[in-house]
Design a protein around this motif. Sequence first.
Motif, PDB file in Angstrom:
ATOM      1  N   CYS A  74       0.772  -1.119   0.242  1.00  0.00           N
ATOM      2  CA  CYS A  74      -0.050  -0.099   0.039  1.00  0.00           C
ATOM      3  C   CYS A  74       1.068   1.221  -0.037  1.00  0.00           C
ATOM      4  CB  CYS A  74      -0.981   0.045   1.248  1.00  0.00           C
ATOM      5  SG  CYS A  74      -1.921   1.369   1.233  1.00  0.00           S
ATOM      6  N   MET A  98      -3.029   0.253   5.426  1.00  0.00           N
ATOM      7  CA  MET A  98      -3.390  -1.072   5.848  1.00  0.00           C
ATOM      8  C   MET A  98      -2.835  -1.614   7.017  1.00  0.00           C
ATOM      9  SD  MET A  98      -3.266  -3.102   2.177  1.00  0.00           S
ATOM     10  CE  MET A  98      -5.110  -3.932   2.376  1.00  0.00           C
ATOM     11  N   CYS A 128      -6.856   5.832   1.859  1.00  0.00           N
ATOM     12  CA  CYS A 128      -6.681   4.936   0.741  1.00  0.00           C
ATOM     13  C   CYS A 128      -7.084   5.446  -0.406  1.00  0.00           C
ATOM     14  CB  CYS A 128      -7.706   3.821   1.028  1.00  0.00           C
ATOM     15  SG  CYS A 128      -8.082   2.855  -0.135  1.00  0.00           S
ATOM     16  N   ILE A 129      -6.054   5.277  -1.393  1.00  0.00           N
ATOM     17  CA  ILE A 129      -6.350   6.048  -2.635  1.00  0.00           C
ATOM     18  C   ILE A 129      -7.128   5.304  -3.711  1.00  0.00           C
ATOM     19  CG2 ILE A 129      -4.422   7.599  -2.375  1.00  0.00           C
ATOM     20  CD1 ILE A 129      -2.967   5.704  -4.603  1.00  0.00           C
ATOM     21  N   ALA A 130      -7.517   4.025  -3.263  1.00  0.00           N
ATOM     22  CA  ALA A 130      -8.270   3.172  -4.212  1.00  0.00           C
ATOM     23  C   ALA A 130      -7.399   2.650  -5.461  1.00  0.00           C
ATOM     24  CB  ALA A 130      -9.656   3.587  -4.435  1.00  0.00           C
ATOM     25  N   CYS A 131      -6.119   2.601  -5.264  1.00  0.00           N
ATOM     26  CA  CYS A 131      -5.314   2.153  -6.447  1.00  0.00           C
ATOM     27  C   CYS A 131      -5.315   0.778  -6.817  1.00  0.00           C
ATOM     28  CB  CYS A 131      -3.720   2.346  -6.151  1.00  0.00           C
ATOM     29  SG  CYS A 131      -3.168   1.292  -4.636  1.00  0.00           S
ATOM     30  N   GLY A 132      -5.859  -0.125  -5.679  1.00  0.00           N
ATOM     31  CA  GLY A 132      -6.090  -1.664  -6.155  1.00  0.00           C
ATOM     32  C   GLY A 132      -4.710  -2.352  -6.087  1.00  0.00           C
ATOM     33  N   CYS A 135      -3.444  -3.480  -3.323  1.00  0.00           N
ATOM     34  CA  CYS A 135      -3.306  -4.664  -2.261  1.00  0.00           C
ATOM     35  C   CYS A 135      -4.158  -5.800  -2.952  1.00  0.00           C
ATOM     36  CB  CYS A 135      -4.127  -3.982  -1.161  1.00  0.00           C
ATOM     37  SG  CYS A 135      -5.594  -3.418  -1.414  1.00  0.00           S
TER      38      CYS A 135
HETATM   39  S1  SF4 Z   1      -6.420   0.223  -2.452  1.00  0.00           S
HETATM   40 FE1  SF4 Z   1      -4.342   1.089  -2.719  1.00  0.00          FE
HETATM   41  S2  SF4 Z   1      -4.306   2.682  -1.150  1.00  0.00           S
HETATM   42 FE2  SF4 Z   1      -6.135   1.550  -0.773  1.00  0.00          FE
HETATM   43  S3  SF4 Z   1      -5.599   0.064   0.920  1.00  0.00           S
HETATM   44 FE3  SF4 Z   1      -5.173  -1.135  -1.450  1.00  0.00          FE
HETATM   45  S4  SF4 Z   1      -3.072  -0.782  -1.676  1.00  0.00           S
HETATM   46 FE4  SF4 Z   1      -3.695   0.985  -0.034  1.00  0.00          FE
END
Ligand code: SF4
Lengths: 144, 439
Positions: free
Chosen positions: B22, B27, B41-45, B47
């Motif tokens: 992340c 997390m 959370c930047i919602a990058c995906g 994880c």
């Molecule tokens: S979506 Fe991206 S920013 Fe959000 S918890 Fe998962 S890794 Fe972290």
Amino acid sequence: MSEPLVLELEVKPLDFLAAGETATQFKETLKSLGLPPEICRRAAIVVYEAEMNIVIHGGGGVMRLQVEEDKVTIMAEDEGPGIEDLELAMQEGYSSAPDFIREMGFGAGMGLPNIKRNANELYIDTAPGKGTKLRAVIYLNKGR
Amino acid sequence: MAHGVKIVEQSCRGCVNCIKSCPTEAMRVIEGKVRILSEICIACGECLRRCPHRALLLEEDEWDYILSKRPMTLVTDPSFCTQFSWPPIPELMTQALFELNFEPIFDEYEAAYDVTALAVARAIESSSDNLKPLISTYCPAVVRLIQIKFHELIPHLVQVESPLETSIDLWRARSKRRDPVTLVSSCPARIAMVRSPVGRDISSAEFAISTSKLAREVLIGSGDPSKKVSVDHPFRAPRWIAWAKTGGESMHVRSFSSRPIKTLEVDGLRNVINLFQEMELGKLRGIDYVEARVCDLGCIGGIGNAESRFLSRIKIDNMKIDFNFNEENREKLESIYDAKIWSLREKIVPIEQMPLGEDLAKAMERLKQLHAVYADLPHLDCGTCGRPSCRVMAEDIVKGEGSLDDCIFRLKERIADLSKEIYDLSKRLVHTMTPEGKS
Ligand code: SF4
Ligand SMILES: Nc1ncnc2c1ncn2[C@@H]1O[C@H](COP(=O)(O)OP(=O)(O)O)[C@@H](O)[C@H]1O
Ligand code: SF4
Ligand SMILES: [Mg+2]
């Protein structure tokens, strides 16, 4: 007044990548203290340029960040060749950087002037063969 | 704040594989289950890519519910068209979706993407030098990253709406229809934008589902549309298809610029973060526009896709795409531009992080404590405490959100100390008894 908070990092010669990281790390610290973004930004630029000078010209040294309730002080110290003509070095566009460094996109001669512009006070203690000690102060309640 | 990531508690094994991926350290694994700090959370995906147990999924709407609402209007990410064995041509996609009783609104995309590119080109031309480079707002994870970690760059974000939202607005204006629209997305960030949009109060879409789910349905339910619809050779695709991969937006924007502009296209989370760090240090002078995408290769690299991003890229590269705007449509485009339908209605604002203390003195005290706690930790960043690093662990402890005993190395030391103490105690004798040979 509480004790100042001090962070110290060693700087290796010619390690160009690390320089940006120190600036980022010091900036994160200042942000986590809740300091205004403008102060964090100015401090990061001073740190970056001062560290870059240690990396390129100073042959390695130490960077220190000191936070007090009214000011942030950035100190950069090396035991490198020192600066012969400080007035000349302070001029915009003056640089003694060798070609290979310019080819990497550094050495535009804007570092010291940039530090001066972003700090409220700047002290440089240097002499040929004696190394360079730079101290820049940014006051929290003053503009620049 | 919605982040588009769904945690499946039963599947989470607490293995902590995910937490180090992340970028914002959002997390934690607490009591064996993963948690996401939604405010950072930047919602990058990232994880989702890392979890080996499928405990992290896209937070999409119920598929059966969407199916039950057919005919359903769809607005798909351009990358959706690259998911199949046939070429990414909207007519083919429309045919395949019609067979499933879905109504895509591809017809609105051309105008929406054209007006977006035009608006960006004009924003660049009218922007002052100190605000350059402007930064694209097309990737919502990039926007969130800047809101959370790069506050100084907020003024650089171009105040232009997502063309997908604009497409829905155009469609509603034209068709006068009010029935719900489902966004088909290849990443958590776009899904999050349906639930908690940035720059507008509510999204024009009502539901969100993943590209992979719809793609699977198409593969099962409708035959190859290229057998029913004939398309001419060489295959042509509209300009908006190019936005599915990095560089497409810049091409489009350049085609509307009245003078040459310098654009920089960057994809992949690590690259984007490095770029923004450099930008904050003032290193990117001379660049007019930054097209940044957190996914490798752009939206075709989103975690919610079904097709390989490499194959998707080839499919786009094999298309003939004409970036020259047909001037016959100029009047229509200008009228859409004048209606300001492309503009973000609200300013993008920073998401402030809680400082360590209420004032500087208290924050400094806390930071000193943090350094002291950190000094006592093993600096291995092993993740076993459920935090991505020892530094984050120290931060959590100082904030009262964790205990030193969560660190197994510290726990081992304490057990060792304790067993030594027990041993010493066991050697001590009852004071009334002093057997011979003992003093
Ligand atoms: S979506 Fe991206 S920013 Fe959000 S918890 Fe998962 S890794 Fe972290
Ligand atoms: N720490 C240092 N040690 C020795 N010389 C220095 C140091 N910092 C600056 N200088 C001298 O001052 C000049 C100007 O510095 P600066 O304005 O930062 O420009 P640049 O680093 O791009 O050359 C340098 O070229 C160098 O000759
Ligand atoms: S990777 Fe994260 S979410 Fe997946 S099982 Fe392990 S701890 Fe749970
Ligand atoms: Mg310099």
